[in-house]
Design a protein around this motif. Structure first.
Motif, PDB file in Angstrom:
ATOM      1  N   ARG A 285      24.948  39.185  14.258  1.00 23.68           N
ATOM      2  CA  ARG A 285      23.846  38.487  14.923  1.00 23.68           C
ATOM      3  C   ARG A 285      23.902  36.986  14.603  1.00 23.68           C
ATOM      4  N   VAL A 286      24.307  36.640  13.388  1.00 29.46           N
ATOM      5  CA  VAL A 286      24.490  35.229  13.031  1.00 29.46           C
ATOM      6  C   VAL A 286      25.616  34.625  13.870  1.00 29.46           C
ATOM      7  N   LEU A 287      26.717  35.363  14.014  1.00 30.85           N
ATOM      8  CA  LEU A 287      27.841  34.878  14.828  1.00 30.85           C
ATOM      9  C   LEU A 287      27.437  34.696  16.289  1.00 30.85           C
ATOM     10  N   ASP A 288      26.603  35.600  16.809  1.00 33.26           N
ATOM     11  CA  ASP A 288      26.105  35.453  18.182  1.00 33.26           C
ATOM     12  C   ASP A 288      25.579  34.036  18.401  1.00 33.26           C
ATOM     13  N   CYS A 289      24.764  33.584  17.454  1.00 40.47           N
ATOM     14  CA  CYS A 289      24.111  32.275  17.574  1.00 40.47           C
ATOM     15  C   CYS A 289      25.058  31.139  17.222  1.00 40.47           C
ATOM     16  N   LEU A 290      25.961  31.371  16.274  1.00 42.61           N
ATOM     17  CA  LEU A 290      26.917  30.339  15.879  1.00 42.61           C
ATOM     18  C   LEU A 290      27.810  29.942  17.049  1.00 42.61           C
ATOM     19  N   PHE A 291      28.278  30.904  17.823  1.00 42.78           N
ATOM     20  CA  PHE A 291      29.146  30.596  18.957  1.00 42.78           C
ATOM     21  C   PHE A 291      28.415  29.781  20.024  1.00 42.78           C
ATOM     22  N   ARG A 300      20.435  27.178   8.723  1.00 45.43           N
ATOM     23  CA  ARG A 300      19.204  27.940   8.946  1.00 45.43           C
ATOM     24  C   ARG A 300      19.229  29.257   8.166  1.00 45.43           C
ATOM     25  N   VAL A 301      20.366  29.933   8.205  1.00 47.71           N
ATOM     26  CA  VAL A 301      20.484  31.209   7.494  1.00 47.71           C
ATOM     27  C   VAL A 301      20.330  30.991   5.998  1.00 47.71           C
ATOM     28  N   ALA A 302      21.031  30.009   5.452  1.00 46.89           N
ATOM     29  CA  ALA A 302      20.968  29.737   4.014  1.00 46.89           C
ATOM     30  C   ALA A 302      19.552  29.372   3.583  1.00 46.89           C
ATOM     31  N   LEU A 303      18.883  28.517   4.340  1.00 44.77           N
ATOM     32  CA  LEU A 303      17.526  28.095   3.987  1.00 44.77           C
ATOM     33  C   LEU A 303      16.533  29.249   4.091  1.00 44.77           C
ATOM     34  N   THR A 304      16.735  30.118   5.064  1.00 41.98           N
ATOM     35  CA  THR A 304      15.858  31.280   5.215  1.00 41.98           C
ATOM     36  C   THR A 304      15.968  32.205   4.012  1.00 41.98           C
ATOM     37  N   TYR A 337      17.514  44.512   8.121  1.00 41.35           N
ATOM     38  CA  TYR A 337      16.708  44.507   9.348  1.00 41.35           C
ATOM     39  C   TYR A 337      17.021  43.225  10.124  1.00 41.35           C
ATOM     40  N   CYS A 338      18.142  43.266  10.850  1.00 45.70           N
ATOM     41  CA  CYS A 338      18.724  42.065  11.439  1.00 45.70           C
ATOM     42  C   CYS A 338      17.815  41.386  12.461  1.00 45.70           C
ATOM     43  N   HIS A 339      17.028  42.160  13.204  1.00 41.25           N
ATOM     44  CA  HIS A 339      16.181  41.550  14.227  1.00 41.25           C
ATOM     45  C   HIS A 339      15.099  40.693  13.575  1.00 41.25           C
ATOM     46  N   GLU A 340      14.438  41.237  12.576  1.00 39.97           N
ATOM     47  CA  GLU A 340      13.418  40.485  11.853  1.00 39.97           C
ATOM     48  C   GLU A 340      14.054  39.321  11.088  1.00 39.97           C
ATOM     49  N   PHE A 341      15.243  39.559  10.538  1.00 41.16           N
ATOM     50  CA  PHE A 341      15.953  38.505   9.804  1.00 41.16           C
ATOM     51  C   PHE A 341      16.199  37.302  10.712  1.00 41.16           C
ATOM     52  N   MET A 342      16.709  37.549  11.923  1.00 38.49           N
ATOM     53  CA  MET A 342      17.017  36.446  12.822  1.00 38.49           C
ATOM     54  C   MET A 342      15.755  35.755  13.335  1.00 38.49           C
ATOM     55  N   GLU A 343      14.675  36.488  13.464  1.00 38.17           N
ATOM     56  CA  GLU A 343      13.412  35.845  13.835  1.00 38.17           C
ATOM     57  C   GLU A 343      13.004  34.838  12.767  1.00 38.17           C
ATOM     58  N   GLN A 344      13.196  35.197  11.503  1.00 35.61           N
ATOM     59  CA  GLN A 344      12.875  34.273  10.411  1.00 35.61           C
ATOM     60  C   GLN A 344      13.817  33.078  10.391  1.00 35.61           C
ATOM     61  N   VAL A 345      15.079  33.304  10.711  1.00 33.08           N
ATOM     62  CA  VAL A 345      16.058  32.220  10.716  1.00 33.08           C
ATOM     63  C   VAL A 345      15.623  31.084  11.635  1.00 33.08           C
ATOM     64  N   PHE A 346      14.949  31.429  12.731  1.00 29.33           N
ATOM     65  CA  PHE A 346      14.561  30.397  13.695  1.00 29.33           C
ATOM     66  C   PHE A 346      13.086  30.012  13.597  1.00 29.33           C
ATOM     67  N   GLN A 350      11.966  25.554  10.025  1.00 23.70           N
ATOM     68  CA  GLN A 350      11.582  24.534  10.997  1.00 23.70           C
ATOM     69  C   GLN A 350      10.973  23.327  10.317  1.00 23.70           C
ATOM     70  N   PRO A 351      11.155  22.120  10.886  1.00 25.36           N
ATOM     71  CA  PRO A 351      12.164  21.800  11.905  1.00 25.36           C
ATOM     72  C   PRO A 351      13.512  21.498  11.249  1.00 25.36           C
ATOM     73  N   LEU A 352      14.568  21.606  12.018  1.00 26.58           N
ATOM     74  CA  LEU A 352      15.905  21.303  11.501  1.00 26.58           C
ATOM     75  C   LEU A 352      16.717  20.644  12.618  1.00 26.58           C
TER      76      LEU A 352
END
Length: 370
Positions: A285-291, A300-304, A337-346, A350-352
């Motif tokens: 899911r991280v790669l989805d967004c990285l591409f 964003r992932v590291a800060l989350t 829980y990747c879906h909730e994880f990615m919601e937190q990433v974005f 904030q802001p970044l």
């Protein structure tokens, strides 16, 4: 690292990073090399990873039950949207939203190729990869580490460990891609970390030609992460340190008290794009967004992660305990829980703005912070 988050200059920084990577690779090489393991559908996950004795089936079943409904919804929303991989999707808020909420595994390959531009590059130079994958054309100081690391890669995966009994090995594909990268980018040659990324991509995109072009895009997205001096990697560790100073000052002070610099944990996170750190679906899911969005996603992932674990990190009074926790920090249940994880990433960091990342990278170079 000096007070205020600045990195003390040192001529051996890249050497320390490489030694850290090599030690980890050697440790992983000992795993499963001589062991014959009986595998079946219950002991192997959908990506080919063997579930060890410590695998928590109840916890994974709980996650799967909650995530299945998400996958169903996303598949319906993506229906008819998947592009031919040779096309580049036009950037839009809708597409960004779709990608952040998850790409169905059935079309992940096509979307990666289209959103990254790798499909177009492949179409423009269709014969380049085949002309580059001859390992005999590499100098020994490049070909030998490749040969060594191939058998140190994803040793708990049936596709990359012949001792695990799979009839479908991806080792030759892994070798061909690493060789082609080394010849295509002689300034990089080979760097540990590339093997994990390539192997992970092969679990989704079972075509060495396509994975090669995805890697070309990633190497452009992460400038100088894997070069001789690892300067891009060191620069982004510096940037992350500055972001911690800005966003989580209490955590920064805790790190200072214990002389814990972010490169002690962020090096592994960034150089492998979290692929050998996070649970597999979360990492994809991280790669989805990285591409689609570029390297800012890594910050964003590291800060989350740091924000979520901040209170626990602040509670440590011993440097040994803190470092041990940092080593195991990505083994937390909530990251499954990747879906909730990615919601937190974005939402959490904030802001970044991209301008801030660019400014901090320039500052790192100007101050010769590494």
């Amino acid at each position: 690292m000096a007070e205020g988050g600045q990195v003390s200059p040192t001529n051996s920084a890249e050497q320390r990073l490489r030694e850290r990577l090599e030690k980890r690779s050697e440790a992983e090489a000992a795993s499963n090399q001589e062991q014959e393991v009986a595998v079946n559908e219950e002991t192997v996950d959908p990506y080919g990873f063997v579930r060890g004795q410590q695998f928590n089936h109840a916890e994974f079943d709980e996650f799967t039950a909650s995530y299945t409904s998400v996958l169903t919804r996303r598949a319906i929303r993506w229906q008819g949207t998947a592009p031919p991989p040779s096309l580049v999707l036009h950037r839009s808020r809708k597409l960004k939203r779709f990608i952040r909420k998850g790409i169905p595994s059935s079309i992940r390959r096509e979307v990666w190729l289209a959103t990254s531009g790798a499909g177009c590059l492949m179409q423009e130079s269709p014969k380049l990869f085949d002309n580059l994958k001859d390992i005999s054309q590499l100098p020994e100081n490049v070909s030998r580490p490749i040969e060594l690391d191939i058998h140190r890669t994803l040793t708990d995966n049936v596709y990359f460990n012949d001792h695990l009994g799979s009839s479908t090995s991806k080792l030759e594909q892994l070798r061909n891609i690493l060789v082609a990268i080394a010849r295509h980018r002689p300034s990089i040659g080979y760097c540990q970390g590339l093997n994990f990324i390539v192997a992970s991509l092969l679990l989704v995109v079972d075509d060495e030609h396509e994975v090669f072009w995805l890697m070309v895009v990633l190497l452009d997205t992460l400038p100088d992460y894997y070069g001789d001096k690892l300067r891009g990697l060191q620069t982004d560790c510096y940037v992350l340190q500055q972001l911690v100073v800005k966003k989580y000052p209490r955590l920064h002070q805790q790190f200072l008290r214990h002389q814990c610099t972010v490169d002690l944990f962020a090096t592994k996170w960034f150089i492998n794009l979290f692929l050998d750190c996070l649970p597999q679906e979360t990492a994809f899911r991280v790669l989805d967004c990285l591409f689609y969005e570029g390297s800012k996603v890594l910050f964003r992932v590291a800060l989350t992660i740091l924000a979520h674990e901040e209170e626990r990190l602040l509670a440590f009074n011993d440097i040994g305990d803190l470092l041990m926790f940092m080593k195991e920090i990505l083994n937390q249940k909530w990251m499954l829980y990747c879906h909730e994880f990615m919601e937190q990433v974005f939402t959490v960091p904030q802001p970044l703005p991209g301008k801030l990342i660019k400014k901090l990278r320039k500052k790192a170079v100007a101050e010769r912070a590494f």
